[in-house]
Design an enzyme around this catalytic site. Structure first.
Site, PDB file in Angstrom:
ATOM      1  N   CYS A  90       0.804  -1.233   0.000  1.00  0.00           N
ATOM      2  CA  CYS A  90       0.000   0.000   0.000  1.00  0.00           C
ATOM      3  C   CYS A  90       0.837   1.282   0.000  1.00  0.00           C
ATOM      4  CB  CYS A  90      -0.961   0.023   1.163  1.00  0.00           C
ATOM      5  SG  CYS A  90      -1.707  -1.566   1.501  1.00  0.00           S
TER       6      CYS A  90
ATOM      7  N   ARG B 109       6.746 -10.986   5.754  1.00  0.00           N
ATOM      8  CA  ARG B 109       6.201 -10.751   7.099  1.00  0.00           C
ATOM      9  C   ARG B 109       6.788 -11.767   8.045  1.00  0.00           C
ATOM     10  NH1 ARG B 109      -0.210 -10.043   5.580  1.00  0.00           N
ATOM     11  NH2 ARG B 109       0.129  -8.286   4.170  1.00  0.00           N
TER      12      ARG B 109
ATOM     13  N   GLN C 178       1.459 -10.803  -3.240  1.00  0.00           N
ATOM     14  CA  GLN C 178       0.051 -10.395  -3.192  1.00  0.00           C
ATOM     15  C   GLN C 178      -0.365  -9.912  -4.569  1.00  0.00           C
ATOM     16  OE1 GLN C 178      -0.086  -7.430  -0.047  1.00  0.00           O
ATOM     17  NE2 GLN C 178      -1.502  -8.723   1.065  1.00  0.00           N
TER      18      GLN C 178
ATOM     19  N   ASP D 167      -2.166  -7.527  -5.579  1.00  0.00           N
ATOM     20  CA  ASP D 167      -2.740  -6.319  -5.020  1.00  0.00           C
ATOM     21  C   ASP D 167      -3.266  -5.385  -6.100  1.00  0.00           C
ATOM     22  OD1 ASP D 167      -3.239  -4.832  -2.765  1.00  0.00           O
ATOM     23  OD2 ASP D 167      -1.173  -5.009  -2.048  1.00  0.00           O
TER      24      ASP D 167
ATOM     25  N   HIS E 283      -4.723  -1.042  -6.043  1.00  0.00           N
ATOM     26  CA  HIS E 283      -5.313   0.098  -5.360  1.00  0.00           C
ATOM     27  C   HIS E 283      -6.115   0.874  -6.384  1.00  0.00           C
ATOM     28  CE1 HIS E 283      -1.945  -0.901  -2.587  1.00  0.00           C
ATOM     29  NE2 HIS E 283      -2.957  -0.785  -1.742  1.00  0.00           N
TER      30      HIS E 283
ATOM     31  N   LYS F 205     -15.325  -3.440   4.708  1.00  0.00           N
ATOM     32  CA  LYS F 205     -14.713  -4.339   3.722  1.00  0.00           C
ATOM     33  C   LYS F 205     -15.652  -5.465   3.324  1.00  0.00           C
ATOM     34  CE  LYS F 205     -12.649  -7.393   7.082  1.00  0.00           C
ATOM     35  NZ  LYS F 205     -11.634  -8.319   7.454  1.00  0.00           N
TER      36      LYS F 205
ATOM     37  N   HIS G  23      -8.379  -1.026  -1.437  1.00  0.00           N
ATOM     38  CA  HIS G  23      -7.323  -2.036  -1.556  1.00  0.00           C
ATOM     39  C   HIS G  23      -8.073  -3.315  -1.914  1.00  0.00           C
ATOM     40  CE1 HIS G  23      -4.747   0.321   1.325  1.00  0.00           C
ATOM     41  NE2 HIS G  23      -5.930   0.634   1.786  1.00  0.00           N
TER      42      HIS G  23
END
Ligand SMILES: [Zn+2]
Ligand SMILES: [Zn+2]
Length: 589
Positions: A285, A314, A332, A334, A336, A415, A461
């Site tokens: 992000c 992580r 990911q 991902d 945005h 979400k 996201h």
């Protein structure tokens, strides 16, 4: 219907999750009672209901064997038959301590001592057995009709490796025998399909001591991964996304701006470069926000849909690592989306449609959950009403069924979660659409509106696969390693019956290769039966066998994973068939 006693002593009749939890928790008590009858000197630790079952931690002088579990199960059956009523007792802290002292339950004493001084405690009693417990429980041991002890493992008291290692027995319980049987079958099936086992057999990935939680992908696994990525790029391009790539390592200041440095630091790996602190990104992000900020935007540019296959790291506890399902480095998928407030609903609809398309192409069914404003929410009521209304409106307009989780959203926005159901009925949370009011503010994102003034965009996201690595783990188990032709690392294996036919077999293989079909030629001097068994073990969609008849007639002999021996086929017919299957991502499960 189950009769359930709640913490406050009231009794309800229920069949929902609460009832099942009470049933499983009662099974844990029955197990503890059985263990106490068989091992009178045992000390009890904790025994909660968990997802799919229950456990109890015991301090025993010996290590339990599988045979010991069977004996405990026998004793449990007796306790169920005894039809013992569960009685709730309310006691003071002093009385509770005294009671536990008398029974030598040191772990329980420690638990009680940790509670606030004025706390009223409850005990549940069944027959000769009493346990410190808040409940809820079912009303009698006889209601626990179907249960099974599944495994035993070491577990440190309070999860701390400095403490004593206790023995944790896992089990499960259901209201009906048929439900238990179904669950046990599913567990067997899951064991057969375990992605760690199949991943090794099919040479897809491996895990090594040198990289705990950091998987290695082998050539075949990389083919599979690249096919998923290719598909991902294709559908995102079709849906108006651009693709970006942001750095893996970014400086501390950025993570302070995003808030991760304060709230997520224990999960982040850090490095020092030129005497400055940096972190390896645990999320994409912040980088995505910086890309948006790298140029000025007008309302006419929005929505901007920026996808990123971002590799994140992580720190997960070593005990939590599990094959590809729980790793320390993953990709990911991902994206945005930066948008105007009035675009929220349409953008959400677009993402939901995209997720639907992707899951359907793998044959997954799924459930949708909408999580709304929690107590500690950030931002104005007005923002939240707009956002929740748009999310719910989008799902309703698409005719999606969904469950609402009141108060379960993040503090920075509501979400939508997607829970995949695999071919053996297990669910996996993969896709998420998260609305965010917080990050655009922290990064001071802007666009120039039609009024010529600066405004703040709203950000979504979203992920579809979630983690590419975990998704591959799920796919391995879902398909049992029998990937549809478009995904299969090897689509066709060509097996000459003997050396004599090698050159014709090579010709066939080359013809397939020319048509971009992933083919492997097994020209080893082995018996054909052995080579067929090998190819089937590799779970390839098609096997071509070449012998005298095929060579002289210029045909092939075909075996497919779905139909078995299909006999003689013309090569060009087979090519158009497999091409159609690949292009249309045909599923054969
Ligand atoms: Zn209990
Ligand atoms: Zn994000």
């Amino acid at each position: 219907m189950l009769k359930v006693i709640l913490k406050d002593g009231s009794v309800i009749s229920t069949n929902n999750d609460e009832g099942q939890k009470a049933l499983r928790h009662t099974a844990a008590h029955i197990m503890a009672q059985a263990v106490k009858r068989l091992y009178p000197s045992v000390k009890l630790a904790i025994g909660p209901a968990i997802e799919n079952g229950f456990y109890y931690d015991f301090d025993l002088g010996e290590t339990l064997t599988f045979e010991a579990l069977e004996k405990i199960e026998e004793e449990m059956k007796k306790i169920v038959k005894e039809d013992l009523r569960l009685d709730r007792m309310l006691v003071s802290r002093e009385q509770a301590l005294e009671l536990m002292e008398g029974m030598g339950e040191d772990y329980k004493k420690e638990l009680i001592n940790d509670l606030p001084k004025d706390e009223e405690l409850t005990f549940f009693k069944q027959g000769e057995f009493t346990d410190l417990c808040a409940g809820p429980h079912v009303a009698s041991t006889s209601l626990v009709k179907a249960f099974k002890l599944l495994s035993v493992a070491g577990a440190y008291w309070r999860g701390n490796e400095k403490n004593k290692m206790l023995q944790r027995i896992y089990g499960t319980a259901f209201a009906k025998k048929s439900e238990l049987d179904e669950y046990l079958n599913m567990l067997e099936e899951a064991k057969r399909r375990d992605h760690r086992k199949l991943g090794k057999e099919l040479k897809l990935f491996t895990l090594m001591e040198e990289g705990p939680g950091f998987p290695f992908f082998l050539p075949k696994g990389v083919v599979l991964k690249n096919k998923l990525i290719e598909y991902w790029r294709e559908i995102h391009q079709d849906n108006g996304y651009v693709e970006i790539e942001t750095p893996i390592i970014l400086n501390k200041e950025l993570w302070e701006t995003s808030g991760h440095w304060f709230h997520y630091k224990e999960n982040m790996y850090t490095v020092n470069i030129d005497n400055e602190e940096f972190a390896i990104k645990p999320m994409n992000c912040p980088g995505g926000m910086l890309v948006y900020k790298s140029e000025a935007h007008s309302y006419k540019d929005l929505p901007i849909r920026a996808g990123e296959l971002g590799r994140v790291h992580r720190h997960e506890l070593s005990g939590a690592l599990h094959g590809l399902m729980r790793v320390r480095a993953f990709t990911q998928d991902d994206a945005h989306i930066f948008m105007l407030p009035e675009q929220i609903k349409d953008e959400i609809k677009g993402v939901v449609r995209l997720i639907d398309e992707v899951y359907q192409s793998f044959g997954f069914k799924y459930g949708v959950e909408l999580s709304t404003r929690p107590e500690n929410f950030m931002g104005s009521d007005e923002d939240w009403e707009l956002a929740e209304g748009a999310l719910q409106g989008a799902l309703e307009e698409l005719g999606m069924e969904f469950k609402i989780n009141e108060g379960d959203g993040s503090f920075y926005g509501p979400k939508i979660d997607f829970h995949l159901k695999d071919s053996i009925g297990r669910t996996w949370q993969c896709g998420t659409i998260q609305l965010d009011f917080q990050l655009p503010q922290r990064f001071n994102l802007e666009y120039i509106g039609s009024d010529g003034e600066k405004h703040r965009p709203i950000v979504i996201h979203r992920v579809i696969f979630g983690s590419l690595e975990r998704f591959i783990g799920i796919l391995i188990e879902h398909f049992e390693g029998k990937f549809p032709a478009w995904l299969a690392p090897i689509q066709v294996k060509v097996l000459p019956i003997s050396e004599q036919y090698s050159s014709y077999a090579e010709l066939v293989a080359n013809e397939l290769k020319d048509k971009d079909i992933r083919v492997s030629l097994d020209a080893r001097v082995e018996k054909i039966g052995y080579k067929i068994r090998d190819a089937r073990g590799e779970r390839v969609p098609y096997i071509i066998i070449i012998g005298e008849k095929e060579q002289s007639s210029g045909s092939i002999s075909l075996r497919s994973r779905t139909h078995g021996d299909e006999g003689s086929v013309m090569l060009e017919d087979f090519i158009s068939r497999i091409k159609h299957e690949i292009d249309n991502k045909v599923l054969d499960i």
